[in-house]
Design a protein around this motif. Sequence first.
Motif, mmCIF file in Angstrom:
data_model
loop_
_atom_site.group_PDB
_atom_site.id
_atom_site.type_symbol
_atom_site.label_atom_id
_atom_site.label_comp_id
_atom_site.label_asym_id
_atom_site.label_seq_id
_atom_site.Cartn_x
_atom_site.Cartn_y
_atom_site.Cartn_z
ATOM 1 N N ALA A 174 0.890 -1.065 0.123
ATOM 2 C CA ALA A 174 0.003 0.048 -0.078
ATOM 3 C C ALA A 174 0.916 1.140 0.097
ATOM 4 O O ALA A 174 2.133 1.082 0.214
ATOM 5 C CB ALA A 174 -0.805 0.151 1.198
ATOM 6 N N HIS A 175 0.557 2.316 -0.593
ATOM 7 C CA HIS A 175 1.281 3.423 -0.586
ATOM 8 C C HIS A 175 0.927 4.477 0.608
ATOM 9 O O HIS A 175 -0.226 4.554 1.031
ATOM 10 C CB HIS A 175 1.209 4.276 -1.798
ATOM 11 C CG HIS A 175 -0.073 5.025 -2.095
ATOM 12 N ND1 HIS A 175 -0.272 6.227 -1.843
ATOM 13 C CD2 HIS A 175 -1.279 4.611 -2.940
ATOM 14 C CE1 HIS A 175 -1.315 6.554 -1.988
ATOM 15 N NE2 HIS A 175 -1.919 5.681 -2.540
ATOM 16 N N MET A 176 2.081 4.865 1.419
ATOM 17 C CA MET A 176 1.794 5.573 2.542
ATOM 18 C C MET A 176 1.739 7.108 2.253
ATOM 19 O O MET A 176 1.416 8.020 3.228
ATOM 20 C CB MET A 176 3.062 5.300 3.506
ATOM 21 C CG MET A 176 4.365 5.207 3.232
ATOM 22 S SD MET A 176 4.964 6.867 2.766
ATOM 23 C CE MET A 176 5.007 7.719 4.569
ATOM 24 N N ASN A 186 -8.037 7.840 3.738
ATOM 25 C CA ASN A 186 -8.408 6.895 3.052
ATOM 26 C C ASN A 186 -7.558 6.321 1.784
ATOM 27 O O ASN A 186 -7.110 5.380 1.612
ATOM 28 C CB ASN A 186 -9.967 7.247 2.042
ATOM 29 C CG ASN A 186 -10.705 6.045 1.264
ATOM 30 O OD1 ASN A 186 -10.029 5.008 1.783
ATOM 31 N ND2 ASN A 186 -11.163 6.242 0.371
ATOM 32 N N ASP A 187 -6.904 7.598 1.263
ATOM 33 C CA ASP A 187 -5.749 7.712 0.153
ATOM 34 C C ASP A 187 -4.520 7.857 0.640
ATOM 35 O O ASP A 187 -4.126 9.093 0.348
ATOM 36 C CB ASP A 187 -6.378 8.221 -0.933
ATOM 37 C CG ASP A 187 -5.348 7.932 -2.197
ATOM 38 O OD1 ASP A 187 -4.686 7.405 -2.465
ATOM 39 O OD2 ASP A 187 -5.684 9.008 -3.391
ATOM 40 N N ASP A 188 -3.774 7.088 1.228
ATOM 41 C CA ASP A 188 -4.099 5.633 1.279
ATOM 42 C C ASP A 188 -3.663 5.191 2.837
ATOM 43 O O ASP A 188 -3.006 4.159 2.983
ATOM 44 C CB ASP A 188 -3.089 4.929 0.231
ATOM 45 C CG ASP A 188 -3.426 3.302 0.176
ATOM 46 O OD1 ASP A 188 -4.769 2.915 0.529
ATOM 47 O OD2 ASP A 188 -2.810 2.629 -0.331
ATOM 48 N N GLY A 189 -4.037 5.954 3.716
ATOM 49 C CA GLY A 189 -4.042 5.435 5.218
ATOM 50 C C GLY A 189 -4.554 4.333 5.469
ATOM 51 O O GLY A 189 -4.138 3.395 6.099
ATOM 52 N N ASN A 220 6.045 7.855 -2.823
ATOM 53 C CA ASN A 220 5.981 8.478 -3.977
ATOM 54 C C ASN A 220 4.766 7.571 -5.073
ATOM 55 O O ASN A 220 5.137 7.628 -6.344
ATOM 56 C CB ASN A 220 7.209 8.421 -4.720
ATOM 57 C CG ASN A 220 8.356 9.261 -4.583
ATOM 58 O OD1 ASN A 220 8.790 9.207 -3.373
ATOM 59 N ND2 ASN A 220 8.256 10.413 -5.389
ATOM 60 N N GLU A 221 3.790 7.055 -4.456
ATOM 61 C CA GLU A 221 2.979 6.764 -5.605
ATOM 62 C C GLU A 221 2.068 7.846 -6.072
ATOM 63 O O GLU A 221 1.950 7.825 -7.541
ATOM 64 C CB GLU A 221 1.794 5.876 -4.598
ATOM 65 C CG GLU A 221 0.749 5.001 -5.598
ATOM 66 C CD GLU A 221 -0.330 5.594 -6.123
ATOM 67 O OE1 GLU A 221 -1.306 5.145 -6.908
ATOM 68 O OE2 GLU A 221 -0.880 6.848 -5.643
ATOM 69 N N GLU A 222 1.781 8.940 -5.520
ATOM 70 C CA GLU A 222 1.036 10.009 -6.099
ATOM 71 C C GLU A 222 1.734 10.712 -6.949
ATOM 72 O O GLU A 222 1.060 11.431 -7.747
ATOM 73 C CB GLU A 222 0.507 10.714 -4.767
ATOM 74 C CG GLU A 222 -0.457 10.304 -3.745
ATOM 75 C CD GLU A 222 -1.774 9.754 -4.350
ATOM 76 O OE1 GLU A 222 -1.943 9.977 -5.660
ATOM 77 O OE2 GLU A 222 -2.607 9.541 -3.548
ATOM 78 N N SER A 223 3.072 10.611 -7.148
ATOM 79 C CA SER A 223 3.945 11.284 -8.127
ATOM 80 C C SER A 223 4.092 10.411 -9.491
ATOM 81 O O SER A 223 4.675 10.934 -10.244
ATOM 82 C CB SER A 223 5.554 11.420 -7.614
ATOM 83 O OG SER A 223 6.061 10.217 -6.956
ATOM 84 N N HIS A 261 -2.986 -2.566 -2.038
ATOM 85 C CA HIS A 261 -4.335 -2.044 -1.455
ATOM 86 C C HIS A 261 -4.313 -0.506 -1.648
ATOM 87 O O HIS A 261 -3.360 0.009 -0.854
ATOM 88 C CB HIS A 261 -4.444 -2.312 -0.005
ATOM 89 C CG HIS A 261 -4.169 -3.993 0.437
ATOM 90 N ND1 HIS A 261 -3.191 -4.614 0.010
ATOM 91 C CD2 HIS A 261 -4.964 -4.914 0.413
ATOM 92 C CE1 HIS A 261 -2.956 -5.901 0.174
ATOM 93 N NE2 HIS A 261 -4.380 -6.411 0.514
ATOM 94 N N ASP A 262 -5.248 0.133 -2.041
ATOM 95 C CA ASP A 262 -5.515 1.499 -2.304
ATOM 96 C C ASP A 262 -6.779 2.208 -2.457
ATOM 97 O O ASP A 262 -7.348 1.891 -3.420
ATOM 98 C CB ASP A 262 -4.668 1.768 -3.634
ATOM 99 C CG ASP A 262 -4.351 3.203 -3.689
ATOM 100 O OD1 ASP A 262 -4.626 4.215 -3.000
ATOM 101 O OD2 ASP A 262 -3.511 3.598 -4.875
ATOM 102 N N MET A 263 -7.083 2.750 -1.141
ATOM 103 C CA MET A 263 -8.364 3.470 -0.793
ATOM 104 C C MET A 263 -9.401 2.247 -0.662
ATOM 105 O O MET A 263 -9.874 1.740 -1.486
ATOM 106 C CB MET A 263 -8.593 4.277 -2.172
ATOM 107 C CG MET A 263 -7.998 5.491 -2.447
ATOM 108 S SD MET A 263 -8.183 6.000 -4.005
ATOM 109 C CE MET A 263 -9.976 7.077 -3.512
ATOM 110 N N MET A 264 -9.680 2.046 0.588
ATOM 111 C CA MET A 264 -10.250 0.790 1.081
ATOM 112 C C MET A 264 -11.644 0.951 1.762
ATOM 113 O O MET A 264 -12.468 0.219 2.016
ATOM 114 C CB MET A 264 -9.511 0.054 2.012
ATOM 115 C CG MET A 264 -7.930 -0.220 1.818
ATOM 116 S SD MET A 264 -7.795 -0.811 0.046
ATOM 117 C CE MET A 264 -8.568 -2.381 0.238
HETATM 118 ZN ZN LIG Z 1 -3.813 5.881 -3.821
#
Ligand SMILES: [Zn+2]
Length: 399
Positions: A174-176, A186-189, A220-223, A261-264
């Motif tokens: 999952a991305h922190m 949610n995205d992505d806690g 760096n998922e969002e980048s 796992h991303d936005m659950m």
């Molecule tokens: Zn995300």
Amino acid sequence: MSARSRARGTLLLAGAVALVAAAPLHAQQVATDSANPSIVSLVGRLDLERYKATIKALTQFGDRRQGTARNRAAIDWIERQLQSYGCAPTERLTYDYQPTPPGPRVVRGPDQAVGGGRLRGARRPTRVNVDSLAQPDRTLRALNAPPSVPGQRQEVYCTKVGATHPDEMYIVGAHMDGIGWGEAANDDGSGTALVMELARVLSAPDVQSGRSIRFVLWNNEESGLDGALAYVAQRRALQGKETPAGSGKYPEPKWLGMIQHDMMLFDHGMPHPDSSVSKTQRAEADVNIEFQSDSKQAESSQRLAWHFAKANERYATDYPAAVGQHMTNTDSHPFQDLVPSISLRENERGTQIGAGWDPQWHQPTDLYSTYNDSDFRLGLNAAQTTLGALAELAGVTLK
Ligand SMILES: [Zn+2]
């Protein structure tokens, strides 16, 4: 005996033979379709309040934007948590991140969703909020104010080493990092806390796994999936190598699958025609398990997805799962042509989140306080699904 009754006799006989032949198969079917009691007890160690508390704790670091002190502080905190669970030693992957100007815009038809699906029904526009003043909470606004600075980045992981197959592993991720001037709850806690909870449960001293399982909190998922891309670039060639030779240690076990796992949390349905979205979790809420039908590993990824759907029926307490073929825009993407890869989400990424089903997405409203227990329970059900499926696949047993 008439032709008809003789035919019926033959049919009956054929039926009897089929029954005899089918009996052991059927028994086996029942055995694999039923929940394994020790996995049920393992899944029972997941707890809604603990899951919520971990999400809440992650929000103390604001949006955890990559390239900031708050992002680094969050990584330190996550690492200490993993160590406290017994998922140790923790490791860090170090890489350099320099933002690049966006590539040419992908031109899509009006109904074409990212990832390959087709958009249907009512939609609301989506975008990343870049306006600090859109965050009314002054404290949170100040916390999120320092901008991202290019340069060195890190991401943390830990591994449950397999007892019988230490040289093979499943990657659970999952991305922190987050974006949008909220708390990235949610995205992505929600996915980060899910992976941390699985690390906690599987690191208990009485849990043994046949194969290795690695828990990775991507940065760096969002980048643009840069943390996952760096991991693949640095570690792909190390797979399955015993280092040092004869040590029985495998720094990078052979990848068997990647589960993202991303936005659950949020499945409140399609936007209404006036662009508003329901305040309550829809009764039909489900966990969306996606693979990518255009990837080189589509066949094996599809099998992995169906395995997760079955595990959901066996081990998830409240919400069902649905399988879709358009996995996209998350950290499983860099793996999808190499190994079986799936993502779990609140909704389909392309056709639903991409159509505005989650109004908090990348917005100042992605706050812990936005969600209620029905939302958090959807994330917990995804955790139950992944834990059940992984326990079966990796051969997890309770001592
Ligand atoms: Zn995300």
